[in-house]
Design an enzyme around this catalytic site. Structure first.
Site, short mmCIF file in Angstrom:
data_model
loop_
_atom_site.label_atom_id
_atom_site.label_comp_id
_atom_site.label_asym_id
_atom_site.label_seq_id
_atom_site.Cartn_x
_atom_site.Cartn_y
_atom_site.Cartn_z
N GLU A 128 0.93 -1.44 -0.59
CA GLU A 128 -0.40 0.06 -0.25
C GLU A 128 1.15 1.49 -0.38
O GLU A 128 0.62 2.07 1.22
CB GLU A 128 -0.91 0.29 1.14
N GLU B 115 -4.91 -9.30 1.22
CA GLU B 115 -5.74 -8.85 1.93
C GLU B 115 -7.59 -8.38 1.44
O GLU B 115 -7.57 -7.41 0.30
CB GLU B 115 -4.95 -7.60 1.99
#
Length: 463
Positions: A167, A364
């Site tokens: 991220e 995720e």
């Protein structure tokens, strides 16, 4: 009954990170990263004043944890090497205790038929580098390249799935736009430079890995949050959603997969006089070093409408759009996040259609819930049926995407065991396995963990 069967050798597992799980023990040789420093400076900013030193004690409990992974159906598991553990100063001398720990950790995973997926950077900038500017400083890019090469040399025989960043938009947003993480800036010029240096660092690590001739793959983990316009028939809403997508998704997705930054974002930043400082050959380097594999983190959609509120005093991405709250949306009240399962399908279709159907996986997806002790039943187990529902509903859409040609190779839930989550610490729990901080981190598998084992064993589920 419907049967949802997944492709052979599908990756079933979960994801975590070094700074959120390992903790610290005397003599481990770890240096401070930005969260260690920030917690020491302002512990009141962390929920219940619980800092990263405690985390989930994986440093000492990893063997027990890997047995619990076996019991919850894992054939793969993603975590990260802590830059500040391996290289306590960010550069220079390697910490031999860290090498020993990670080699033992990875060996134990492999001995239990769980493939390690290893990420290099999960928000944990070593403090000596941050003091010199962190990702704002071009020298950090060079330091990261050396760190990546060191990891490949030390652990490449054990690890065949590498990821450059998790991220990378988060350090940009949280650290340099919205003051959620250290250094708590609100400076779009700095945010753009930070993002650019992260993308460049990723390309350099990819180049180094491919030049190492190791037999593995290297990718990146991106949180792709679909931007949906309030009204698809309103051109202003559609344009606003496209700009939000450029800032928060395509800013990293395009250079990672296509080797170039999105032109609409470049034009916008140029117009604002905010293009990052770069050197000759940077763009060629990014163009020539794209990922082998894409990890996709998905939690919630982003709903966008045209700009209707006054602009902020300082330049911000929100100068171009407003967030829209869709009436009747399904919510996770603990996180304040919308639950929209079809979003995971839309992402996979976008990757299929617009990004060459690159090999990818859900890296995720998960549901954070506060005070899960409420759901302990007489058997001593947390009955988290809400998590089973959340995962199964998302998996149905992953299955549909695969049936329609998406090149999706696995599903990792966030997270294996409840872990420390930045300023939220242990406020919201995400794990298949509970961690009791009051009892020295005692682990107990939740109902969702047993359910996931059945899913993995059957390579799917029926409903």
């Amino acid at each position: 009954m419907s049967m949802y069967t997944f492709p052979e050798n599908f990756w079933w597992g979960s994801a975590a990170s070094g700074p959120q799980t390992e903790g610290r023990v005397a003599g481990d040789g770890k240096g401070d990263n930005i969260f260690d420093y920030w917690y020491e400076k302002e512990p009141e900013k962390f929920f219940n004043q619980v800092g990263p030193g405690k985390a989930s004690q994986v440093y000492t409990k990893y063997k027990e944890d890997i047995q619990l992974m076996k019991q919850t159906g894992h054939n793969s598991f993603r975590t990260s090497i802590q830059w500040s553990r391996l290289l306590p100063n960010g550069t220079g001398e390697v910490n031999s205790e860290a090498v020993k720990f990670y080699r033992n950790y990875f060996a134990e995973l492999l001995a239990n038929d769980i493939e390690p997926f290893i990420n290099l950077y999960h928000f944990d900038m070593p403090m000596p580098l941050q003091t010199a500017g962190g990702w704002l400083n071009r020298e950090t890019v060079a330091a990261y390249e050396v760190y990546a090469k060191t990891c490949f040399e030390l652990f490449g025989d054990q690890v065949k799935k590498w990821f450059t960043h998790n991220e990378p938009i988060v350090p940009v947003e949280a650290g340099y736009l919205y003051q959620l993480h250290y250094p708590e800036e609100a400076n779009m010029t700095h945010a753009v430079q930070v993002g650019y240096h992260e993308a460049l660092a990723s390309a350099l690590a990819i180049k180094a890995y491919h030049e190492s001739k190791q037999e593995g793959q290297i990718g990146i983990i991106l949180n792709l949050t679909p931007s949906y316009p309030r009204d698809e028939n309103n051109p202003a809403d559609v344009k606003a959603a496209k700009i939000a997508d450029a800032f928060f998704n395509r800013s990293f997705l395009d250079p990672a997969v296509k080797g170039k930054f999105p032109q609409d974002l470049v034009d916008l930043l140029k117009e604002k006089g905010m293009l990052p400082e770069m050197q000759e050959n940077d763009l060629q380097l990014i163009r020539e070093n794209t990922v082998d594999l894409l990890g996709i983190n998905y939690y919630q959609p982003r709903r966008i409408k045209e700009k209707e509120t006054p602009k902020a005093e300082n330049p911000m991405p929100e100068d171009y759009f407003d967030v829209y709250e869709m009436p009747g949306r399904k919510m996770n009240p603990y996180r304040g996040w919308e639950i929209y399962e079809k979003g995971i399908y839309d992402i996979l279709m976008n990757v299929r259609d617009n990004y060459g159907n690159i090999p990818c996986f859900i890296s995720e997806n998960g549901m954070g819930v506060e005070d899960e002790g409420r759901f302990i039943q007489a058997d001593g187990m947390i009955h988290d049926d809400y998590r089973i529902d959340f995962v199964s509903e998302h998996l149905k859409f992953v299955h549909q995407a695969i049936q329609e040609g998406a090149n999706c190779l696995g599903y990792h839930m966030w997270t294996c065991m409840d872990n420390w989550s930045w300023t939220n610490a242990y406020k919201n729990r995400y794990g298949f396995i509970s961690v009791n901080l009051a009892e020295d981190g005692k682990r107990i598998i939740k109902k969702s963990g047993y359910w996931f084992k059945q899913v993995a064993d059957q390579n799917g589920f029926e409903e």
